[in-house]
Write an enzyme that holds these catalytic residues in place. Structure first.
Site, PDB file in Angstrom:
ATOM      1  N   GLY A 230       0.763  -1.241   0.000  1.00  0.00           N
ATOM      2  CA  GLY A 230       0.000   0.000   0.000  1.00  0.00           C
ATOM      3  C   GLY A 230       0.788   1.283   0.000  1.00  0.00           C
TER       4      GLY A 230
ATOM      5  N   GLU B 160       4.245   4.488   5.964  1.00  0.00           N
ATOM      6  CA  GLU B 160       3.066   3.631   5.897  1.00  0.00           C
ATOM      7  C   GLU B 160       1.928   4.345   5.186  1.00  0.00           C
ATOM      8  OE1 GLU B 160       1.791   0.962   5.568  1.00  0.00           O
ATOM      9  OE2 GLU B 160       1.244   0.017   7.450  1.00  0.00           O
ATOM     10  N   ASP B 161       1.033   3.562   4.602  1.00  0.00           N
ATOM     11  CA  ASP B 161      -0.102   4.164   3.894  1.00  0.00           C
ATOM     12  C   ASP B 161      -1.232   4.530   4.848  1.00  0.00           C
ATOM     13  OD1 ASP B 161      -0.749   1.487   4.394  1.00  0.00           O
ATOM     14  OD2 ASP B 161      -1.628   1.137   2.423  1.00  0.00           O
TER      15      ASP B 161
ATOM     16  N   ASP C  33      -4.891   1.725  10.802  1.00  0.00           N
ATOM     17  CA  ASP C  33      -6.291   1.392  11.065  1.00  0.00           C
ATOM     18  C   ASP C  33      -6.360   0.841  12.495  1.00  0.00           C
ATOM     19  OD1 ASP C  33      -8.911   0.412  10.963  1.00  0.00           O
ATOM     20  OD2 ASP C  33      -8.707  -0.378   8.955  1.00  0.00           O
TER      21      ASP C  33
ATOM     22  N   LYS D  67      -6.645   6.450  10.893  1.00  0.00           N
ATOM     23  CA  LYS D  67      -8.065   6.198  11.152  1.00  0.00           C
ATOM     24  C   LYS D  67      -8.196   5.829  12.643  1.00  0.00           C
ATOM     25  CE  LYS D  67      -9.965   3.637   7.841  1.00  0.00           C
ATOM     26  NZ  LYS D  67     -10.588   2.478   7.137  1.00  0.00           N
TER      27      LYS D  67
ATOM     28  N   PHE E  50     -13.833   2.746   4.349  1.00  0.00           N
ATOM     29  CA  PHE E  50     -12.854   1.957   3.619  1.00  0.00           C
ATOM     30  C   PHE E  50     -12.417   2.795   2.435  1.00  0.00           C
ATOM     31  CE2 PHE E  50     -11.035  -1.162   0.820  1.00  0.00           C
ATOM     32  CZ  PHE E  50     -10.319  -1.954   1.702  1.00  0.00           C
ATOM     33  N   VAL E  51     -11.101   3.074   2.338  1.00  0.00           N
ATOM     34  CA  VAL E  51     -10.595   3.990   1.327  1.00  0.00           C
ATOM     35  C   VAL E  51      -9.713   3.284   0.304  1.00  0.00           C
ATOM     36  CG1 VAL E  51     -10.807   6.075   2.722  1.00  0.00           C
ATOM     37  CG2 VAL E  51      -8.728   4.705   2.876  1.00  0.00           C
TER      38      VAL E  51
ATOM     39  N   ASP F 142      -5.836  -0.193  -1.747  1.00  0.00           N
ATOM     40  CA  ASP F 142      -6.595  -1.040  -2.653  1.00  0.00           C
ATOM     41  C   ASP F 142      -7.818  -1.661  -2.010  1.00  0.00           C
ATOM     42  OD1 ASP F 142      -5.803  -4.397  -2.233  1.00  0.00           O
ATOM     43  OD2 ASP F 142      -4.943  -2.852  -0.951  1.00  0.00           O
TER      44      ASP F 142
ATOM     45  N   ARG G  77      -5.293   0.909  -6.722  1.00  0.00           N
ATOM     46  CA  ARG G  77      -4.057   1.512  -6.217  1.00  0.00           C
ATOM     47  C   ARG G  77      -3.592   2.680  -7.093  1.00  0.00           C
ATOM     48  NH1 ARG G  77      -1.849  -1.694  -2.204  1.00  0.00           N
ATOM     49  NH2 ARG G  77      -2.260  -3.930  -2.330  1.00  0.00           N
TER      50      ARG G  77
END
Length: 182
Positions: free
Chosen positions: A49, A104-105, A108, A136, A157-158, A164, A170
């Site tokens: 990600g 990091e992307d 969560d 998040k 959810f993104v 993805d 992506r």
């Protein structure tokens, strides 16, 4: 025909524009460049990600740095965390002589990053920080905070900009809420 659907078909709405991302990434790169000037710096991207974020971010870092990759997954398909972190590709070099920044992307539940940070701390880097594109906090299960979060988002959810859904989306240049009704 499989894969022939429109890339934009899974978008409910755009949450963060391409321009907003570019501005925040530039600011983060400027901060890192000032903070780590003259220091041995290693940026570690968490795949898959964070690869788009890492590519843009490292170009905004204006000091010498090295780059490495790890693959740690907790989402295997779909939109719900599997709850188990699996490191499928580790950093091969000795990180003890570096100031390490994990790129990091999204954070969560926090489980993946907590486990990766714990693993890397045992390798005695000079320092260890985490920069995440998205945070998040409403989904956090473990006590974990990034040192820098570019955007805080609600519990959606993104997709896009490296994130993805079942390996799709992506390549979108922005962050969008995924239309789970698709």
């Amino acid at each position: 025909m499989a894969g022939s659907e429109d890339i934009y078909s899974g978008i409910k709405r755009v949450l963060i524009s391409e321009d907003e991302i570019k501005q925040k990434v530039k600011e983060a790169g400027e901060w890192v460049s000032k903070e780590y000037e003259g220091k041995p710096l290693l940026l570690i991207s968490i795949l898959n990600g964070a690869f788009v974020f890492m590519a843009d971010f490292c170009r905004e870092v204006k000091i010498p740095c090295e780059i490495a990759f790890m693959c740690a997954k907790s989402y295997y398909s779909g939109t719900v965390s599997a709850g188990e972190v699996n490191v499928t590709m580790d950093v091969s070099q000795d990180i003890s002589g570096y100031h390490v920044i994990i790129v990091e992307d999204i954070i969560d539940t926090g489980r993946t990053l907590r486990d990766v940070v714990d693993m890397l701390k045992k390798r005695n880097p000079l320092s260890l920080k985490v920069i995440t594109l998205l945070d998040k906090p409403s989904r956090r299960i473990v006590d974990f905070e990034a040192d820098m979060s570019l955007f805080t988002i609600p519990d959606h959810f993104v997709i896009g900009y490296g994130l993805d859904c079942a390996e799709k989306y992506r390549n979108l240049p922005f962050i969008a809420e995924y239309d789970e009704g698709q």
